[in-house]
Design a protein around this motif. Structure first.
Motif, PDB file in Angstrom:
ATOM      1  N   ALA A 167      -1.257  -0.963  11.264  1.00 38.56           N
ATOM      2  CA  ALA A 167      -1.660  -2.208  11.953  1.00 38.56           C
ATOM      3  C   ALA A 167      -1.431  -3.427  11.081  1.00 38.56           C
ATOM      4  O   ALA A 167      -0.974  -4.475  11.562  1.00 38.56           O
ATOM      5  CB  ALA A 167      -3.134  -2.118  12.377  1.00 38.56           C
ATOM      6  N   GLU A 168      -1.734  -3.309   9.768  1.00 39.01           N
ATOM      7  CA  GLU A 168      -1.579  -4.483   8.904  1.00 39.01           C
ATOM      8  C   GLU A 168      -0.118  -4.854   8.686  1.00 39.01           C
ATOM      9  O   GLU A 168       0.187  -5.978   8.286  1.00 39.01           O
ATOM     10  CB  GLU A 168      -2.256  -4.253   7.553  1.00 39.01           C
ATOM     11  CG  GLU A 168      -1.712  -3.075   6.763  1.00 39.01           C
ATOM     12  CD  GLU A 168      -2.411  -1.783   7.125  1.00 39.01           C
ATOM     13  OE1 GLU A 168      -2.240  -0.808   6.364  1.00 39.01           O
ATOM     14  OE2 GLU A 168      -3.126  -1.743   8.162  1.00 39.01           O
ATOM     15  N   ALA A 169       0.829  -3.926   8.941  1.00 39.46           N
ATOM     16  CA  ALA A 169       2.258  -4.219   8.766  1.00 39.46           C
ATOM     17  C   ALA A 169       2.977  -4.281  10.103  1.00 39.46           C
ATOM     18  O   ALA A 169       4.198  -4.120  10.157  1.00 39.46           O
ATOM     19  CB  ALA A 169       2.904  -3.155   7.873  1.00 39.46           C
ATOM     20  N   SER A 226       2.887  -0.817   2.297  1.00 41.12           N
ATOM     21  CA  SER A 226       1.606  -0.611   1.630  1.00 41.12           C
ATOM     22  C   SER A 226       1.218  -1.784   0.745  1.00 41.12           C
ATOM     23  O   SER A 226       0.039  -2.148   0.673  1.00 41.12           O
ATOM     24  CB  SER A 226       1.666   0.669   0.792  1.00 41.12           C
ATOM     25  OG  SER A 226       1.950   1.782   1.596  1.00 41.12           O
ATOM     26  N   SER A 271      -3.369   7.773   7.822  1.00 39.88           N
ATOM     27  CA  SER A 271      -2.219   7.236   7.082  1.00 39.88           C
ATOM     28  C   SER A 271      -1.291   8.356   6.630  1.00 39.88           C
ATOM     29  O   SER A 271      -0.070   8.224   6.673  1.00 39.88           O
ATOM     30  CB  SER A 271      -2.709   6.436   5.871  1.00 39.88           C
ATOM     31  OG  SER A 271      -3.507   5.345   6.281  1.00 39.88           O
ATOM     32  N   PRO A 278       2.466  -5.953   3.319  1.00 39.50           N
ATOM     33  CA  PRO A 278       2.625  -5.666   4.757  1.00 39.50           C
ATOM     34  C   PRO A 278       3.155  -6.838   5.556  1.00 39.50           C
ATOM     35  O   PRO A 278       3.683  -6.647   6.643  1.00 39.50           O
ATOM     36  CB  PRO A 278       1.213  -5.262   5.192  1.00 39.50           C
ATOM     37  CG  PRO A 278       0.303  -5.835   4.164  1.00 39.50           C
ATOM     38  CD  PRO A 278       1.048  -5.853   2.879  1.00 39.50           C
ATOM     39  N   GLN A 279       3.026  -8.075   5.076  1.00 38.60           N
ATOM     40  CA  GLN A 279       3.503  -9.240   5.822  1.00 38.60           C
ATOM     41  C   GLN A 279       4.889  -9.686   5.371  1.00 38.60           C
ATOM     42  O   GLN A 279       5.367 -10.729   5.801  1.00 38.60           O
ATOM     43  CB  GLN A 279       2.512 -10.410   5.632  1.00 38.60           C
ATOM     44  CG  GLN A 279       1.095 -10.101   6.084  1.00 38.60           C
ATOM     45  CD  GLN A 279       1.022  -9.732   7.553  1.00 38.60           C
ATOM     46  OE1 GLN A 279       1.717 -10.310   8.395  1.00 38.60           O
ATOM     47  NE2 GLN A 279       0.180  -8.753   7.874  1.00 38.60           N
TER      48      GLN A 279
END
Length: 525
Positions: A408-410, A445, A360, A448-449
């Motif tokens: 990846a999560e964003a 952070s 990160s 993210p969505q």
């Protein structure tokens, strides 16, 4: 014919020709106007002296009469006040009644007061506000003092026997009535040291009037009356004084025009047209043939020609230097851009072999390096136009890089743009790119969505624009309590200081807003 047998004019011509044009004009005009000047000087001195002496004498008689009227006014009221002081009224009522009677004998706007030997006020008429007054000095009788606010004369009268004394005040209106000359053209004023009371404001009756000022003492020399009288009589000698300057001006204008037109104006006009029509691309300057005896103008023309030749040479050197500088600037930007790409590639290689927080951190560093690389790439693209960095293309490319390097999560986070075409200097573009990167990374952070909207709208001035970054994630509590929030605030505040503007945060809708400097449209062209 030898030099001694030539006429005097011929002998002095070479010497005269070597003189400068200014000295030639001065000698010609002085010689032509000398008789008229002597006549005007003699007539004006004689007339001015006689008129001024006569008017000063008349004004002194009038001023003496006005001074006597004021002395008489002060004397009458001082005598009445001394009678009240000598009467020594025993009670306040008697004291007030005596002063009221004294006031009614004159004008109601006069003011009187009685003081005992200790300087305490015993009684006073309405309008008198001084609680304590200094006793009069011995040996001068009635003591006089001029007041400014309000303008008045204050006189102090000692008792014939004893230490009591009385004080009276005569307002300016009463003094103006006593000193009136019956005309508005006389200026009358009273002076005592730095104190001045203007009783009548005189003025000039005509544009040719002169003024004579005389003084006359009042109250035994304690004050003075100044009178200004206009001198407006016109005699035959004064008519001559009016006509002589006109004749002198006409003669000077004709002679001066002939000299200046032949020696200066025509040659200077030829030189001015030659200089105005000259262009550097025309090559060496071609000067006209100047037929003038003034060698200064010929020297000036030669100086213009030399300056034009130097300008042609300097212009060629500047064009060559500008071309070299442009090439050098492009080479510097190209190398900086390449170096940033190398740094980004090295960070990317290290990030591939890392996991967790290290990965990160590498990604965060890479996003900032990418932001700086985007600024240099856009600045390099606009270096030929010299109009700054295009913010619309810069932020668009920056948004694409942020989406590409998102964690990846964003990966599905949306960044929308609403951009007005605008250009900014590199000093503005760099902190703008970093500011957008910091805020978008914070949203990645903590939300993210979510969605981030970046807009650039015209500002209140032609050289200002409004940059706004909005997202619901910036309003939720998870972002406010994020572990990196303190560091984030320090960074964005530092960037706002670089932009020389205040960063405004609206926590209800999750919006950061700041005004930035841009290049006005008329400078882009």
């Amino acid at each position: 014919m030898n030099a001694s047998s030539r006429p005097p004019v011929a002998r002095i011509s070479p010497s005269f020709a070597r003189l400068s044009t200014g000295i030639k004009m001065l000698l010609i005009l002085s010689t032509a106007l000398l008789p008229l000047g002597l006549m005007a000087l003699f007539a004006s001195i004689q007339s001015a002296s006689n008129n001024r002496l006569q008017h000063e004498a008349d004004a002194r008689i009038i001023a003496t009469g006005s001074a006597r009227q004021i002395d008489a006014l002060i004397g009458r009221n001082a005598s009445g006040l001394r009678a009240v002081v000598d009467a020594d009224p025993r009670t306040m009522r008697d004291c007030q009644a005596w002063l009221t009677a004294l006031r009614q004998s004159g004008r109601r706007d006069m003011r009187f007061a009685l003081y005992d030997a200790n300087g305490r006020r015993r009684c006073a008429t309405p309008g008198y506000s001084v609680q304590s007054a200094q006793a009069p000095r011995g040996g001068i009788g009635t003591e006089l003092l001029l007041l400014n606010d309000p303008p008045a004369i204050r006189f102090t009268v000692p008792a014939t026997y004893g230490a009591a004394y009385g004080v009276g005040e005569l307002p300016a209106d009463l003094l103006r009535q006593a000193a009136s000359t019956g005309t508005n053209s006389h200026g009358v004023s009273l002076t005592q040291g730095d104190t001045r009371i203007e009783l009548e404001r005189g003025g000039r009756d005509g544009p040719l009037d002169q003024q004579v000022t005389v003084q006359s003492l009042i109250a035994g020399g304690q004050a003075a009356l100044s009178m200004t009288v206009n001198i407006n009589s016109v005699s035959a000698i004064e008519v001559l004084l009016v006509l002589l300057p006109m004749l002198m001006w006409l003669a000077a204008a004709m002679i001066g025009w002939l000299v200046v037109d032949r020696l200066l104006l025509q040659p200077l006009g030829q030189l001015q047209r030659a200089v105005s029509d000259y262009r550097v691309e025309d090559g060496p300057m071609q000067l006209p043939r100047l037929t003038t005896p003034a060698h200064e103008i010929r020297d000036l023309a030669e100086a213009f020609r030399q300056a034009a030749d130097e300008l042609v040479g300097h212009e060629a050197e500047l064009e060559e230097g500008l071309e070299r500088q442009t090439k050098l600037t492009r080479e510097v930007h190209h190398r900086v851009k390449n170096n940033l790409q190398v740094v980004a590639s090295l960070i990317n290689l290290h990030a591939r072999g890392s996991k967790g927080d290290v990965a990160s951190a590498y990604a965060s560093i890479q996003r900032r390096v990418d932001a700086l690389a985007v600024v240099h790439r856009n600045h390099y693209a606009e270096v030929e136009e010299n109009r700054g960095v295009g913010l619309r293309a810069l932020i668009g490319e920056l948004a694409a890089n942020l989406r590409a390097t998102a964690p990846a999560e964003a990966a599905h986070m949306t960044i929308t743009l609403n951009m007005t075409p605008a250009f900014a200097s590199q000093d503005v573009a760099v902190p703008v790119a970093f500011l957008i990167t910091e805020i978008v990374e914070l949203v990645m952070s903590c939300d993210p969505q979510g969605t981030v909207a970046v807009s650039l709208l015209p500002g209140p001035e032609p050289d200002r624009a409004l940059l706004a970054i909005e997202g619901l994630g910036l309003a939720i509590s998870s972002c406010r309590a994020h572990p990196t929030m303190d560091r984030f605030r320090r960074i964005v505040e530092g960037l706002s200081r670089q932009l020389r503007s205040k960063l405004v945060y609206d926590g209800d809708i999750g919006r950061y807003e700041i005004e930035i400097s841009i290049v006005p449209e008329h400078q882009e062209r």
